[in-house]
Write a protein that holds these residues in place. Structure first.
Motif, PDB file in Angstrom:
ATOM      1  N   ALA A   1       0.815  -1.217   0.000  1.00  0.00           N
ATOM      2  CA  ALA A   1       0.000   0.000   0.000  1.00  0.00           C
ATOM      3  C   ALA A   1       0.847   1.264   0.000  1.00  0.00           C
ATOM      4  O   ALA A   1       0.440   2.294  -0.550  1.00  0.00           O
TER       5      ALA A   1
ATOM      6  N   HIS B   1       3.285   1.925  -1.734  1.00  0.00           N
ATOM      7  CA  HIS B   1       3.726   2.239  -3.096  1.00  0.00           C
ATOM      8  C   HIS B   1       2.615   2.808  -3.969  1.00  0.00           C
ATOM      9  O   HIS B   1       2.854   3.162  -5.122  1.00  0.00           O
ATOM     10  N   GLU B   2       1.411   2.911  -3.409  1.00  0.00           N
ATOM     11  CA  GLU B   2       0.263   3.281  -4.239  1.00  0.00           C
ATOM     12  C   GLU B   2       0.143   4.779  -4.478  1.00  0.00           C
ATOM     13  O   GLU B   2      -0.574   5.204  -5.379  1.00  0.00           O
TER      14      GLU B   2
ATOM     15  N   ARG C   1       8.460   7.165  -5.997  1.00  0.00           N
ATOM     16  CA  ARG C   1       7.570   6.681  -4.931  1.00  0.00           C
ATOM     17  C   ARG C   1       8.327   6.219  -3.690  1.00  0.00           C
ATOM     18  O   ARG C   1       7.756   6.140  -2.615  1.00  0.00           O
TER      19      ARG C   1
END
Length: 274
Positions: free
Chosen positions: A12, A14-15, A225
């Motif tokens: 999550a 990395h979202e 990210r």
């Protein structure tokens, strides 16, 4: 917290947005990073080797995974492992390494396209892609999230070929890698090119481009990210110890007394399991 729950948390992260992923090398450093506010941590192949009194890349898969288990036990954070070249040249080796990493409780790992052969340090393109494809298939068969980060190592191995690096990262992304990573990119323009080429897949950057340090916010604005530290935190800790030890041996004891109090370090060590 179960390995599956940690893996869900790690995936999550990395979202959206950009997060720092500091690298620990033992239980104490893992707890220090958790105390500092890390949301996840990674291992470092250099840090593992140094804490065993060895040079970098002189660690086995079993030793790397044992180190990962130590870090996992030390905190409740998701842990991703630096698993070097996958500990074997064949695609089947990379797949076996992924399954072993998951069994150890890891939330993810990185696999490089290096060969450990100084005369030909990077796997041929097709073979490098086949290795990542096999790793992806193994990760998808785990029954839980597992963030597989594929690394293109040209710039760390005397091959400053950005076009080939981008080509590899794009192919790794198409093979199913969850995150892409090319350490030591030369400048922000190169980082932006990598981010654009593999979008919407997340990109990891090693601290900053070689052109010089930049704030985390600058990397985030470029679409990065995840920002990891590699062996830099371990190197700083050992370098500072070396500096103070030399001062002590030269008779300058005041240098040691001038250091910070151990109160916060002790507080950081009162973590999981205490």
């Amino acid at each position: 917290m179960s390995p599956a729950e940690r893996a869900v948390r790690f995936a999550a992260l990395h979202e959206g947005g950009c997060f720092a992923l500091p690298n620990a090398w033992d239980a104490g450093s893992a707890r220090i990073l958790a105390h500092a506010g890390a949301v996840a941590i990674a291992t470092t192949s250099a840090g593992i080797a140094w804490q065993l009194g060895r040079r970098d890349y002189a660690v086995s898969l079993a030793e790397s995974l044992e180190n990962a288990r130590v870090l996992i036990a030390a905190t409740t954070l998701p842990v991703s492992a630096d698993l070097e070249d996958g500990f074997g040249p064949a695609p089947e080796d990379c797949a076996a390494t992924i399954r072993a990493a998951a069994d150890a409780g890891l939330a993810g790992c990185t696999i490089e396209d290096t060969t450990r052969n100084p005369a030909a340090p990077i796997h041929d393109f097709d073979h490098a892609v086949a290795r990542i494809r096999a790793a992806v298939q193994a990760a998808r068969g785990l029954g839980r999230p597992f963030v597989l980060t594929a690394r293109a190592e040209n710039f760390l191995n005397g091959r400053p070929d950005l076009d080939d690096t981008v080509r590899r990262l794009v192919a790794f992304a198409e093979a199913g890698a969850d995150c892409l990573y090319a350490p030591a990119l030369p400048d922000m323009e190169a980082i932006r090119k990598v981010v654009a080429a593999v979008a919407p897949k997340p990109v990891n950057v090693l601290i900053a481009p070689r052109s010089g340090p930049v704030p985390l916010a600058t990397l985030a604005e470029a679409g990065v990210r995840r920002v990891s530290a590699g062996g830099l935190l371990a190197r700083a800790a050992y370098a500072h110890t070396l500096d103070l030890a030399r001062a002590m041996l030269a008779g300058d004891l005041a240098r040691l007394n001038a250091g910070p109090a151990g109160t916060e370090v002790s507080a950081a060590m009162r973590g999981q399991g205490d």
